[in-house]
Design a protein around this motif. Structure first.
Motif: not given
Ligand code: ZN
Length: 129
Positions: A1-6, A11-13, A18-19
């Motif tokens: 995963m690109n950690k600089k992705d704004p 996405k984490l949320e 989803d979980k």
């Protein structure tokens, strides 16, 4: 995963949503078992840890599952932590300062799990430096 992705936080949320279901994001307390709550808190902590390491450029900061826009934090931020005296605070510390009047480290050390005590005004060393 690109950690600089704004969109990293988003996405984490979404992954959490989803979980655990959307309720987990909106209101972890609602219709929520203790066990799930623990899992959720654990996951949030892990995310916060990752954000702490990687989030310097994303648009939002996640605190306790709450997304706070970094724009809110771009005010003249020249504060130090009133508890430990840490200065040169990063954006996440500033969020904790806003919310808890202490930096993230102090939050983890003194506030986490004992929010009531903190809200009632308890401070380490009785407020002495
Ligand atoms: Zn501190």
């Amino acid at each position: 995963m690109n950690k600089k992705d704004p969109n990293y936080v988003v996405k984490l949320e979404k992954a959490i949503a989803d979980k655990y279901g959307k309720e987990a994001i909106q209101n972890p307390k609602a219709d929520w078992s203790d066990n799930k709550e623990k899992q959720y808190q654990k996951e949030v902590k892990e995310i916060n840890r990752r954000l702490y390491q990687s989030d310097q450029s994303s648009e939002k900061v996640n605190v306790d599952g709450v997304l706070i826009s970094k724009k809110l934090l771009t005010r003249e931020a020249n504060c130090t932590c009133p508890i430990c005296g840490k200065y040169n605070l990063n954006s996440r510390d500033e969020v904790f300062i806003l919310k808890w009047l202490c930096c993230e480290k102090c939050y983890i050390q003194y506030v986490e799990g004992r929010e009531d005590r903190w809200k009632k005004g308890w401070r380490p060393n009785n407020g002495k430096c």
